[in-house]
Structures are given as structure tokens and as C-alpha cells.
Design an enzyme around this catalytic site. Structure first.
Site, PDB file in Angstrom:
ATOM      1  CD  GLU A 157      -3.351  -1.811  -1.688  1.00  0.00           C
ATOM      2  OE1 GLU A 157      -3.358  -2.774  -0.913  1.00  0.00           O
ATOM      3  OE2 GLU A 157      -3.486  -0.623  -1.324  1.00  0.00           O
TER       4      GLU A 157
ATOM      5  CB  CYS B 151      -0.957   0.003   1.191  1.00  0.00           C
ATOM      6  SG  CYS B 151      -0.138  -0.039   2.804  1.00  0.00           S
TER       7      CYS B 151
END
Length: 365
Positions: free
Chosen positions: A357, A323
């Protein structure tokens, strides 16, 4: 506000993210990037708003990150239609209920693709039996207006669920549908449509895998439950109690018989593997019974610690869900010494933000 959510605007922000990611990781030998896009609106399954009291009126607000000024929010196109409906329905009901509105400072909304909704009311006061009576009335009033929601009240060191404190999601992944219990105030993937694509990608890149799977930071079993079909056995770790509870429920409801969850942090599990410490939470689990050729990590934004990276280097295949591309880059500088990158994907979990992501599969050289 809705005029911002066009295909053209969405594609421009997606292209910018792709360029940023490729530039950040340009020092590595990368395969072709596969990009998984998001719906352009109504994609976010949860939303949190402060509540502003202006005389008799109540409204949702957010704070501008740059100016720190409050912004009134009457509609929120990035959130699901179910959340938007609830936002517009609940405030008039709260506005005329002194007990429910008094010292209310925040409302959290949590929804699913399967049509379930959980609303959490947060207060600067202790909640009592009178609050419970009024909250039950609120639930019925919402239902009469077409909003079927579970209600949770939170105050300092206090949590009251009027019925339940969770929602149940159903995610179609290739030819199967997986059920996931998602508990209030615990981590879940915020963009369900993109989460489905992440799961499909993970299932696809692990087809015909050998041995067993080890997963760190498994949450409610999001990845491990979908991936269990591709491995002999799966061992997954998670430290948050609420997530472990959800994962155990999800294992049972999906009839998964080859997946075990243990409540340990990645660092604790690393110590257990090295035989540095013994943990009561590993009683009955024999680590030597597992032949884990593959390890999956989905770490927080800080990335992986050095001890965990050292452990990962011994595995044949590493699946890294990131992330934060900056910490991913730092971790890859160490992992690429022993492994090469075989698959490279980007998942647009948070459109119109700087958040990126990434999915990486590394194989031992």
C-alpha cells in the site's frame, strides 16, 4: 505457526517490500520514503474461513494458493485476539446444533479495535424462522462464554441480521477520535493500526491546504471525515450503497458539517464535471460552489482510468492512495508529466504478503 511472527521475520519482509517498491518506481524523482509498519501479529480486523464437515466434527479451513490443498486452521495469529477467541468458541456450539450446522459452508469474522464483533454464517440453504430462533440462542451462548457478537445469516438472495449488520469503530487520529460505522460485507481497511497511521499521514500532508477537497472512491468516509478539518469544504463520491449509507452516518456521528457524499462512480463524476451528463443524484449540489484545489483518489487494484487521469491533471494537489504499485507506476507515468512527487509513503497493511500500500502526494509543476 506463532513462531513465524517474530520482529526479525517481520522486519525482513518489510525490507523486501521497501526494495520492491523503490525499484518499481525508480524511474521517477522521488522524495525520501516514509515507511509505516504494522503490528507483527493480531493486526487483521476481519477473516473469512470455509467450514469443513468431517463426521461430527467441524473446523475452519483455508486453501493453499500454490497447492490448492485445504489447510485446517485452529488459530489465526494475523487476526485480532477477539476473532481468535470467537473461532475457538463458536465451533463447539455449532457442532452440536444440527439446524445451524446443516449446509453451513463459511464463517466470516469482522472485529474492531473498540471491541465489537460481527459473525456472518453463510449457507447453501434457505434460512427460515427456525434458523432465527437457533441463531438467537447461539448469540446468547457465545455471550455466556465471553464472546459478545452480532450474528448475520446469509444464503442465496437472503440476509438476516439477528440484531444489527454493522460494527462501530473508534480510531484515534492525532488529537481527535473519529467514529466509523462499518457495515457487514462492505469494504473497510483491514488493518486498523495501519489505517490510523494512513489517516495521520493524510492529515499531516494536507495541513494548511487551500480551497476544497474532492475525493473519489471514499468508501465509508474513512479519509474524507478525518481530512475535513483541513479544508473549507469536501465533496466525496462512492458508488456502493452500503458504503454511502455508512458514510452518511459517519458524517453525522462525527459532527462534520462541511462534507457531502454523492453516490456516483469516478467515471460518472468525471462526466458530470465535463457537463457531458446530468445526474439526479447530484440534484441540490452545485459543482460550481466548490473550489477543489486538492483531489484524493484511493482506486481499486486496476488503478485509474484515462478519463479520470485527465481530470486529475487540472488539480493543484493530488493525493494518491494505491493498493497496487504496478498500476500506480503506470498512472504516475502520465501524472508526472504535469505534477511532481512531493511526499512518498508505504503502509504495511498486509504483512507477510506481496501486497504493498502506497501514499503519494503530487503537486502541479
Amino acid at each position: 505457526m506463532t513462531e513465524c511472527f517474530s520482529i526479525d521475520n517481520y522486519n525482513k519482509q518489510l525490507e523486501r517490500k521497501v526494495d520492491i517498491l523503490k525499484t518499481l518506481l525508480s524511474d521517477f524523482s522521488l522524495p525520501e520514503l516514509t515507511v509505516y509498519s504494522s503490528p507483527i501479529s493480531h493486526y487483521r480486523m476481519r477473516a473469512e474461513f470455509r467450514i469443513w464437515h468431517h463426521g461430527e466434527e467441524l473446523y475452519h479451513i483455508m486453501y493453499d494458493k500454490k497447492t490448492k490443498k485445504r489447510v485446517r486452521v485452529d488459530e489465526f495469529p494475523i487476526a485480532t485476539k477477539l476473532i481468535n477467541q470467537a473461532m475457538q468458541t463458536i465451533l463447539p456450539l455449532l457442532q452440536h446444533n444440527h439446524l445451524l450446522r446443516h449446509l453451513l459452508f463459511q464463517i466470516d469474522y469482522f472485529s474492531t479495535l473498540s471491541g465489537q464483533l460481527l459473525i456472518t454464517l453463510l449457507y447453501h440453504k434457505k434460512l427460515n424462522d427456525e434458523w432465527i430462533i437457533e441463531a438467537k440462542k447461539l448469540k446468547m451462548q457465545l455471550a455466556k462464554q465471553g464472546v459478545n457478537a452480532s450474528i448475520v445469516g446469509r444464503a442465496s438472495n437472503q440476509k438476516i441480521a439477528i440484531d444489527v449488520d454493522y460494527i462501530d469503530e473508534a480510531l484515534p487520529v492525532m488529537d481527535k477520535t473519529f467514529l466509523y460505522r462499518q457495515v457487514e460485507n462492505s469494504f473497510t481497511q483491514p488493518n486498523a493500526a495501519v489505517n490510523i497511521k494512513m489517516l495521520q499521514w493524510a492529515v499531516s500532508v494536507t495541513k494548511n491546504s487551500s480551497g476544497d477537497l474532492l475525493e473519489f472512491y471514499c468508501g465509508n468516509g474513512n479519509f474524507s471525515i478525518a481530512l475535513a478539518q483541513n479544508f473549507r469544504k469536501v465533496l466525496a463520491t462512492e458508488i456502493a450503497k452500503a458504503s454511502v449509507y455508512s458514510a452518511q452516518h459517519n458524517i453525522a456521528i462525527n459532527h462534520i458539517d462541511n462534507l457531502t457524499i454523492v453516490r456516483l462512480s469516478a467515471e460518472e463524476f468525471t462526466s458530470a464535471i465535463k457537463r457531458e451528463r446530468e445526474f439526479n443524484r447530484l440534484k441540490g449540489i452545485h459543482l460550481d460552489d466548490y473550489r477543489c484545489d486538492t483531489v484524493l483518489v484511493d482506486p481499486p487494484r486496476a488503478g485509474l482510468d484515462l478519463n479520470t487521469i485527465d481530470i486529475l491533471k487540472s488539480y493543484k494537489t493530488i493525493i494518491y492512495i494505491s493498493c497496487n504499485p504496478n498500476t500506480l507506476r503506470d498512472n504516475l507515468q502520465l501524472l508526472s508529466k504535469t505534477h511532481s512527487i512531493q511526499h512518498f509513503a508505504m503502509f504495511d497493511q498486509f504483512p507477510y504478503t506481496d501486497h504493498i500500500e502506497t501514499g503519494i502526494v503530487l503537486c502541479k509543476k
